[in-house]
Structure formats: C-alpha cells, structure tokens
Motif scaffolding. Structure first.
Motif, short mmCIF file in Angstrom:
data_model
loop_
_atom_site.label_atom_id
_atom_site.label_comp_id
_atom_site.label_asym_id
_atom_site.label_seq_id
_atom_site.Cartn_x
_atom_site.Cartn_y
_atom_site.Cartn_z
N VAL A 48 0.84 -1.20 0.00
CA VAL A 48 0.00 0.00 0.00
C VAL A 48 0.87 1.25 0.00
N THR A 49 0.63 2.11 -0.97
CA THR A 49 1.32 3.40 -1.02
C THR A 49 0.40 4.43 -0.40
N ILE A 50 0.74 4.89 0.78
CA ILE A 50 -0.13 5.81 1.50
C ILE A 50 0.41 7.22 1.36
N PHE A 51 -0.37 8.08 0.69
CA PHE A 51 0.06 9.45 0.46
C PHE A 51 -0.61 10.41 1.44
N THR A 52 0.10 11.44 1.79
CA THR A 52 -0.52 12.57 2.49
C THR A 52 0.26 13.82 2.12
N VAL A 53 -0.21 14.96 2.57
CA VAL A 53 0.53 16.20 2.36
C VAL A 53 0.85 16.78 3.73
N ILE A 54 2.12 17.05 3.96
CA ILE A 54 2.57 17.64 5.22
C ILE A 54 3.32 18.92 4.91
N ASN A 55 2.89 20.02 5.52
CA ASN A 55 3.51 21.33 5.26
C ASN A 55 3.62 21.59 3.76
N GLY A 56 2.59 21.32 3.06
CA GLY A 56 2.56 21.64 1.65
C GLY A 56 3.41 20.77 0.76
N SER A 57 3.93 19.64 1.29
CA SER A 57 4.64 18.77 0.36
C SER A 57 4.16 17.33 0.48
N LEU A 58 4.22 16.63 -0.62
CA LEU A 58 3.69 15.27 -0.71
C LEU A 58 4.57 14.31 0.08
N ASN A 59 3.94 13.50 0.90
CA ASN A 59 4.67 12.50 1.69
C ASN A 59 4.10 11.11 1.48
N VAL A 60 4.93 10.12 1.72
CA VAL A 60 4.48 8.75 1.59
C VAL A 60 4.91 8.01 2.86
N MET A 134 -4.79 10.00 2.73
CA MET A 134 -5.33 10.35 4.04
C MET A 134 -4.70 11.63 4.57
N SER A 135 -5.43 12.26 5.45
CA SER A 135 -4.87 13.39 6.18
C SER A 135 -3.92 12.85 7.23
N SER A 136 -2.82 13.53 7.43
CA SER A 136 -1.84 13.05 8.41
C SER A 136 -2.22 13.48 9.83
N THR A 186 -10.27 14.24 -11.58
CA THR A 186 -11.10 13.87 -10.42
C THR A 186 -10.82 14.81 -9.25
N MET A 187 -11.55 14.59 -8.16
CA MET A 187 -11.33 15.37 -6.95
C MET A 187 -10.53 14.59 -5.91
N LEU A 188 -9.95 13.48 -6.33
CA LEU A 188 -9.22 12.65 -5.37
C LEU A 188 -8.18 13.40 -4.54
N PRO A 189 -7.43 14.33 -5.13
CA PRO A 189 -6.39 14.99 -4.33
C PRO A 189 -6.91 15.51 -3.00
N GLY A 190 -8.19 15.88 -2.96
CA GLY A 190 -8.75 16.41 -1.73
C GLY A 190 -8.74 15.43 -0.58
N TYR A 191 -8.60 14.17 -0.86
CA TYR A 191 -8.67 13.19 0.21
C TYR A 191 -7.39 13.11 1.04
N VAL A 192 -6.40 13.91 0.72
CA VAL A 192 -5.26 14.01 1.63
C VAL A 192 -5.51 15.10 2.68
N PHE A 197 -11.97 21.77 4.84
CA PHE A 197 -10.85 22.44 4.17
C PHE A 197 -11.37 23.65 3.40
N THR A 198 -10.44 24.53 3.07
CA THR A 198 -10.82 25.68 2.25
C THR A 198 -10.51 25.37 0.78
N LEU A 199 -11.12 26.13 -0.11
CA LEU A 199 -10.87 25.90 -1.53
C LEU A 199 -9.41 26.13 -1.88
N THR A 200 -8.81 27.13 -1.28
CA THR A 200 -7.40 27.39 -1.58
C THR A 200 -6.52 26.23 -1.13
N GLU A 201 -6.83 25.68 0.03
CA GLU A 201 -6.07 24.51 0.47
C GLU A 201 -6.20 23.37 -0.54
N LEU A 202 -7.42 23.16 -1.00
CA LEU A 202 -7.66 22.09 -1.97
C LEU A 202 -6.89 22.33 -3.27
N ILE A 203 -6.95 23.56 -3.74
CA ILE A 203 -6.26 23.89 -4.99
C ILE A 203 -4.75 23.73 -4.83
#
Lengths: 265, 265
Positions: A48-60, A134-136, A186-192, A197-203
């Motif tokens: 399983v590759t589990i992604f999240t975003v921490i401090n604006g950068s992609l983490n696994v 997921m959200s971290s 898709t809107m998948l990125p939002g699931y991190v 959340f705010t729209l700017t965060e999502l974007i």
DNA sequence: ATAATAGTGTCTTTAAGACAATATTAC
DNA sequence: GTAATATTGTCTTAAAGACACTATTAT
C-alpha cells in the motif's frame, strides 16, 4: 493432442493424480482430494502506497523492515495475505493500512499487480499494489508487525531519499503516476486533507501533485460546478480574509470531469 | 510488543524457523534455507478477456473447461502462472492469449486483480485480469490445454448467454467496463479492427461499444485531429463512394483526448 | 438521375484558461 | 489607510455536439 493436454506448469496436482491413477470422477471427489499447498504458486503480497501532504509537500508512508529479506531497508507497508483472516484483497490492504496508521483511509484504490520471477529473491512473486490517501492529522504511526520503524517521507520527483526494498521504488512511481493522472480529472487529491478544508487549500494540493501553477478562479469554479462540495458554515480565520470551509459530498470520489486539466502535457 | 511482532499469518516460514531455534543470521543464510512451497499462498491465476467485433457486434473469446472444477463450463481463457516459463505476469497473459488464438494481440492491458476466500472452491484464490483487443480476421482458434472447445461469443448488456465458471461473469463485466470507459477518451476501440480500416468502420466500433449514436463528422474530426491516423493510400471500394483506408501510428494506443465523449452519462 | 455512403462546412454551447477587479479580514 | 488573501467578473479559445451540405461511386 491428448498427450499435451495437461501442460507441465498448469495443474501439477491434477497431473499427480493422473499419474497415480486417481482420476477423480466428480467435482466433489476432486475437491475432497485437493491440496492447495501442493501447487507451485508464486508468493503473493499486498503493498500500500499511503500518500498525504505535510507542510505543503507530498509525503508517503514508509516502514523499516525488521525481517529478511532486505532487513533494515525501508519499504512500502505491505505483506502476505492472511488466508484465514482476510476475506478478500481489499481486506488485506485495509489491514496493512490500519496496522501502521491506526485509522482507516478515506480513499483506497487498487493500482495493479506486478509479478515476475526476479522481483523477490525468495522466488517468483507478485504483489497487488494499492494507493491510499489520508490526512496526516489524526494518524498515530505504529511500527506493528514486520517493521521496526514507520515514518512519513517526502516525495520529490517521484522518489524518496531512501533506497527501498524489492522493486518498491518502481511501485511508488506507479502509484504516484496513477494519482497524478487522476488529479487531472477527479477530486481525489482532496482526500489528503482533513474533513474540512478551504478551496485554496484544496487547490494547493493540485499544485503540489501536478507540479504546476493552477489558476485559482478557474479551479474554484471547476470544483464548485460539480455540486459535490458543501459549505460547512465554518470559516478558516487567519491574518487576512477568512475562507469558507467545505467538505466533500459522499460521491465526490467517484466524480469524473468531462474535461482534463491540460497543463504541461 | 515483542510478543506480537510476528503475526500468525505473516511469516509462517520465519515463525517455523524461530520455533525450531533456527533464526538465520544473514540474508544469504535466510534465502538458502527458504522454501517458498511452505508458504500459505493463495492460488494465483491470470485470466484474459479477449474482445473482437464480428459482424458489427462485440464478441468475447470463451473456452470450455475440460478439468475440475467447473468441468464442461465455459470460462475466460486463463490459468496458472508457469513459474519456470513465464518471466512476468504479462508473459503469462500473452501465453494464454497465443495458446488459444495462435496470434499476438495488438493491444493487451491489465485490468486489475480480484482475490477472495470464496471465488474458487479449491480455496483462497486471486486472478490477475487482463483484456485484449484483436481483429478476428487471422485468428485460428485452438482449444489448447485445459479446454475442449474455444469460441467467440456475442456480448450483450455486458453478458454472454452462457453461464460462466468461477466469477468470470463478473470479470467479463469489469473488463468491458474498463474498455467502455476508455472508449470515451482513447482510440483503443480501433484495435479490434484489422490493420487497415475506414473511418466509418472505426466510428461504428465506438457505436457498438458505447451503445449510443455518435455523430460521424464530430468523431471524424476528433480522430483526425490527433494526427495518429495515417492514410494508407488505399481505398475500400463498395457499391458507393470509396472510403480512404487508414492505419494507426505506433503511439496511437497511448493517446488520451483532453475531453471525454459525454454521451448518455 | 437516384440511392447510398464518404466527407466538408458552419453554427452553438460549454468549460478551460487568462487575468482584471472587488471583498474582507488584521494591522 | 495597507497588505494579504478570498472571491467574483469578463473575455478568449478550443473542442464537442448538432446538423446542413457537398462529393463520389454503382446502378
């Protein structure tokens, strides 16, 4: 024709029965005498590759192995299917996920299966690859079984700094590629993100994933047009104008935009 | 923590070694004493959904099984991985394909993997599902090993008339769904045609797959804009105005349209 | 000429993309 | 007021979709 009807590799158990003169007459008899362990089956795992975003950068999420082979090397969380406890492949993936993070992921998807003679020194092996978002935030990392350490690691240019066990660098690339592709329609990125959340965060997540600037007004309209974002009523307050908080409607993960983001393709 | 470090299901071989006091000291030693057959591994197969179009209707290749379980039932072509002969999963899929049709397919793609406790009466099993597209023209069907009969069968509403073995009706639906989705934003449907074809023939495949009428001028422009169709110089002659013949450029299968066909969604 | 299919032209609609303009907060 | 970010407005562009029209063959 008859002589090559049963290929060597195809049904060792059946062949064995034939050679011993025990050709079963009915399916019930066949199954009664059938021993799955005598099969030449490949090793089968789920990663399983589990992604999240921490401090604006992609983490696994990576785990450090405490078993052979590749002892002490970092790898994607994963392991063997529990033939007793796991009812299906998704159950294995969810178990691995929860084992390391203590929570369920809001999004989990099968990427594909990689299998070959050489990818595992123990022999022919295949792994069913999943990715999760997921959200971290609420995650409490736990080493769990098979691992001495668990940690989020930043992904840059499709890679982590660590050298990974097996072909897991390739698997990570495959999973990321799938996620990046899906970010275009898709809107998948939002699931991190956490539930609200705010729209700017999502974007911004789209910006991180696609590694390109994205027009805020365009993206905002694109997202809102779907009617799959609902206002929570709350606001994110800061040093500047407060931003409305949104959450996803249930079916948001299924939504497919008619048009892709073109971006730098 | 230490007591539950090795979960029951995770590493039977390792556990056995520990119980016997044979904890390996190095990776080399571990691998030397490692016996993959002692693993509790699921049955692992590869199944291929081979699509073509015959007389303007979608067909799928079925084989009649001549072995237990599901003896005499129709199924998708497939079977066990040959741990000696197959270097990877694609090789298994291609072997199955060639075994029944005698040819290679111009398009082969992995759909995904289905695995569960109950899908095979012999025990926990997983199958890696592929779909292939080919013209039925040059194909000489051959029963090959494991089958008493091979035949093209029309697909209607995602189903064939026959009752299929295992969960193959579900697998067929999954493969078809993938193909139909891709028909909305790729040129894949064309790979059921012979190497040379007219635009109208190509558009008709889309009509069959998507089960909706498609505007010929629109589709013609959409296809030609890609610059991935090259004129062969030949014409298809008939009772009426001759039509230019085209073939795909090499990269045509990879092409993704920025916009989906909206159709009846 | 007629029928039939191949192929072109043109108009509408929609959403992406670009960017200007306005709104609301803290200071 | 200013700075900063949120949010709205307006224009352009490109492709889908709809449909009228022309072209080329056999009979």
């Amino acid at each position: 024709m008859t002589s090559c009807m049963i290929a060597d590799s195809e049904w060792p158990q059946f062949r064995r029965n034939v050679l011993m003169g025990k050709l079963p007459a009915s399916e019930a008899e066949f199954l009664a005498s059938y021993d799955p362990k005598k099969f030449d089956a490949p090793l089968a795992t789920v990663d399983v590759t589990i992604f999240t975003v921490i401090n604006g950068s992609l983490n696994v999420l990576l785990v450090r192995r405490n078993e052979f082979p590749y002892m002490d090397k970092w790898s994607l969380p994963g392991g063997f299917i529990d033939l007793v406890g796991d009812n299906d492949l998704n159950a294995t993936a969810m178990r691995k996920l929860k084992d390391k993070t203590g929570v369920d992921a809001p999004y989990l998807e099968q990427v594909g299966t990689v299998g070959s003679k050489g990818r595992d020194p123990r022999g022919w092996s295949l792994t069913v690859l999943y990715f999760a978002l997921m959200s971290s935030e609420k995650v409490r990392l736990r080493a769990g079984s098979g691992a001495s350490e668990v940690a989020w690691r930043p992904v840059q240019n499709g890679q982590v700094e660590e050298v990974l066990a097996f072909d897991h660098e390739e698997l990570l690339k495959k999973a990321l590629e799938r996620l990046q592709n899906k970010a275009r329609y898709t809107m998948l990125p939002g699931y991190v993100l956490p539930e609200e959340f705010t729209l700017t965060e999502l974007i911004n997540i789209y910006r991180v994933l696609l590694e390109e600037d994205i027009d805020n007004p365009m993206m905002r309209r694109r997202l809102l047009r779907t009617n799959l974002l609902e206002e929570t009523g709350g606001f994110r307050e800061g040093d500047t104008r407060p931003a409305k908080l949104y959450r996803f409607a249930r079916e948001a993960a299924q939504h497919v935009f008619e048009r892709n983001l073109e971006g730098g393709r």
